[in-house]
Design an enzyme around this catalytic site. Structure first.
Site, PDB file in Angstrom:
ATOM      1  N   GLU A  19      15.352  43.424   6.467  1.00 45.68           N
ATOM      2  CA  GLU A  19      13.986  42.864   5.877  1.00 45.68           C
ATOM      3  C   GLU A  19      12.901  42.758   7.041  1.00 45.68           C
ATOM      4  O   GLU A  19      12.567  41.359   6.807  1.00 45.68           O
ATOM      5  CB  GLU A  19      14.387  41.468   5.141  1.00 45.68           C
ATOM      6  CG  GLU A  19      14.921  41.566   3.887  1.00 45.68           C
ATOM      7  CD  GLU A  19      15.566  40.092   3.392  1.00 45.68           C
ATOM      8  OE1 GLU A  19      16.434  40.179   2.473  1.00 45.68           O
ATOM      9  OE2 GLU A  19      15.180  39.059   3.799  1.00 45.68           O
ATOM     10  N   TYR A  41       2.092  27.424  15.281  1.00 48.74           N
ATOM     11  CA  TYR A  41       3.149  27.564  16.226  1.00 48.74           C
ATOM     12  C   TYR A  41       2.942  27.621  17.580  1.00 48.74           C
ATOM     13  O   TYR A  41       3.764  28.127  18.423  1.00 48.74           O
ATOM     14  CB  TYR A  41       3.833  28.806  15.785  1.00 48.74           C
ATOM     15  CG  TYR A  41       3.927  29.091  14.048  1.00 48.74           C
ATOM     16  CD1 TYR A  41       4.941  28.460  13.674  1.00 48.74           C
ATOM     17  CD2 TYR A  41       3.294  30.058  13.503  1.00 48.74           C
ATOM     18  CE1 TYR A  41       5.247  28.663  12.240  1.00 48.74           C
ATOM     19  CE2 TYR A  41       3.417  30.367  12.087  1.00 48.74           C
ATOM     20  CZ  TYR A  41       4.202  29.640  11.297  1.00 48.74           C
ATOM     21  OH  TYR A  41       4.372  29.938  10.233  1.00 48.74           O
ATOM     22  N   CYS A  53     -13.629  22.531  11.217  1.00 53.98           N
ATOM     23  CA  CYS A  53     -13.758  20.836  11.859  1.00 53.98           C
ATOM     24  C   CYS A  53     -12.461  20.315  12.257  1.00 53.98           C
ATOM     25  O   CYS A  53     -11.824  19.177  11.531  1.00 53.98           O
ATOM     26  CB  CYS A  53     -14.614  19.937  10.780  1.00 53.98           C
ATOM     27  SG  CYS A  53     -16.267  20.390  11.042  1.00 53.98           S
ATOM     28  N   GLU A  54     -11.575  20.651  13.151  1.00 56.26           N
ATOM     29  CA  GLU A  54     -10.360  20.117  13.665  1.00 56.26           C
ATOM     30  C   GLU A  54     -10.356  20.653  15.033  1.00 56.26           C
ATOM     31  O   GLU A  54     -10.627  21.424  15.327  1.00 56.26           O
ATOM     32  CB  GLU A  54      -9.167  20.663  12.682  1.00 56.26           C
ATOM     33  CG  GLU A  54      -9.127  19.863  11.547  1.00 56.26           C
ATOM     34  CD  GLU A  54      -7.814  20.016  10.907  1.00 56.26           C
ATOM     35  OE1 GLU A  54      -6.595  19.737  11.712  1.00 56.26           O
ATOM     36  OE2 GLU A  54      -7.462  20.041   9.729  1.00 56.26           O
ATOM     37  N   GLY A 111      13.221  39.506  11.066  1.00 61.76           N
ATOM     38  CA  GLY A 111      13.143  38.916  12.271  1.00 61.76           C
ATOM     39  C   GLY A 111      12.632  39.681  13.540  1.00 61.76           C
ATOM     40  O   GLY A 111      12.618  39.084  14.722  1.00 61.76           O
TER      41      GLY A 111
END
Ligand code: LLP
Length: 417
Positions: free
Chosen positions: A274, A317, A342-343, A231
């Site tokens: 991690e 996000y 195509c979006e 994190g």
């Protein structure tokens, strides 16, 4: 004032004498470019985080699974976590031994558990239901478990992985039942782990999470390790001089917590962290080419070949990535940078003030090394990009080829006679 065109990569000497336009020309775009020196620096930052002796940095491969990248991480003496047999397979290809891999499972089949049992890789279970299944498969075996200490943090609600709303971890209230299952199958609990979420810039939140999981750890005798999760954030807004995570301060506080726990527990157990993003984000710039400039109503658009199949973070996000423009423009303008998918959500940067662009310009999306290529796809049947590595001496090597049409079609089976 220094020109913003290449401000960040100049500061870090990212390209080490290589011209990004020449790289784009030679290898084509989109192109993920990695810098080996920066990658090694980040590995060392975290390796030296604490003064406590039994400390393991388990790089989280999900952030970036490029083989050459993993080989460098392995050379730097880090260990790894794995989220799937595929990740473990790649890690072993890169030279990690089974005991250097920690498998963190979430809702997996017995076949998948068996893969890790067969490879002698310690795995962590995420529920009582999965502990029971593991016990049936491997009675008398070693096991770890993920707990939810109640403290969550992250840059977006989709990446907060502890606290009240998440699917992850075992709640401490189930510890009595958990112990029953351990006993029933004579399992040895070697470690417990957590991951509070992705991207915190305030180390104190992490320490709060660490203290919470250590309270849980005290309820088990004879653990070999406690894994605090990843994190660790990086500053994505470098053009605004966003501050870095203060890892020196965090390291000091963490060391104290570790020594104190070891004393109380009566054993210098191993502590693991991690990090994925911290190790991998900043050593990569994603190069793309501007193919069109147009004004549509209130927005001016720069149309590039960096679709969300190549970098999904902004679309998924609303993540911010700084952008550099490798031209000599002195003037800036407000522009929205988009891809070729195509979006309408295919946007890399909204209304950004950037050096004035023209067709053919090469741009660089910064801090693209974490969850960039690893989350890329062939959506719209686009070919996933190539990856190159700038070695410490400045030489550039190809570490992943661009997809070909053959890659797109290799698993397809026609029903036409
Ligand atoms: N450990 C576990 C159990 C995890 O689930 C994760 C990330 C990590 C470690 C590494 O977290 P990091 O140090 O990289 O924050 N795709 C999102 C991030 C998802 C993170 C998922 N888990 C993004 O692009 O921001």
């Amino acid at each position: 004032m220094a020109k913003i065109n290449t401000k960040v990569t100049d500061q870090t000497d990212f390209f080490q004498g290589n011209d990004p336009k020449a790289l784009a020309e030679k290898y084509g775009t989109p192109l993920y470019v990695y810098n080996e020196r920066i990658l090694r620096e980040r590995c060392r930052d975290i390796k030296n985080l604490v003064t406590y002796p039994n400390f393991s940095v388990n790089y989280s491969t999900k952030a970036n699974n490029n083989l050459a990248f993993l080989e460098i991480v392995q050379e730097e003496g880090l260990n790894v976590d794995a989220m799937s047999p595929g990740e473990a397979h790649l890690e072993m290809m890169a030279g990690f031994r089974p005991e250097q891999i920690f498998y963190i499972s979430n809702n997996v089949s017995k076949d998948e558990m068996q893969y890790f049992i067969d490879h002698n890789i310690i795995m962590s279970v995420d529920s009582l239901s999965q502990l029971e299944q593991y016990g049936q498969l491997n009675p008398g075996g070693k096991i770890a478990a993920r707990f939810n200490g109640g403290v969550g943090a992250g840059h977006h609600e989709k990446v907060v992985t502890a606290g009240k709303k998440t699917k992850f971890g075992i709640n401490p209230e189930y510890i009595p039942e958990f112990k029953e299952i351990l006993k029933k199958y004579a399992l040895k609990l070697v470690g417990i782990n957590q991951h509070i979420g992705s991207l915190f810039m305030d180390g104190d939140k992490y320490i709060e999470g660490v203290k919470a999981i250590l309270e849980i750890a005290k309820q088990f005798d004879d653990l070999e390790f406690v894994d605090f999760g990843g994190g660790f954030g990086i500053p994505y807004k470098k053009l605004e001089d966003q501050a870095r995570l203060d890892i020196a301060d965090m390291g000091e506080k963490l060391s104290k917590v570790m020594f104190d726990f070891a004393e109380e527990y009566g054993k210098q157990i191993t502590f693991k962290v991690e990090p994925g993003r911290y190790i991998s984000a900043e050593c990569s710039v994603l190069l793309g080419t501007v193919h069109s400039i147009k004004q549509n109503n209130i927005h001016k658009f720069a149309g590039t070949d960096i679709g969300f199949n190549v970098l999904i973070r902004p679309a998924m996000y609303d993540s911010h990535h700084d952008i550099e423009v490798y031209n000599n423009a002195d003037e800036t303008e407000e522009i929205t940078v988009v891809g070729n998918i195509c979006e309408s959500g295919d946007i890399i940067a909204h209304d950004r003030v950037l050096p004035k662009m023209t067709e053919g310009d090469v741009i660089g999306v910064l801090d693209a090394g974490a969850y960039g290529y690893s989350m890329s796809s062939n959506y719209n049947c686009r070919l996933r990009p190539a990856e190159v590595l700038i070695r410490e001496n400045g030489d550039v090597v190809l570490t992943r080829k661009r997809d070909t049409f053959e890659d797109l079609t290799r698993n397809l089976i026609s029903i036409k006679k």
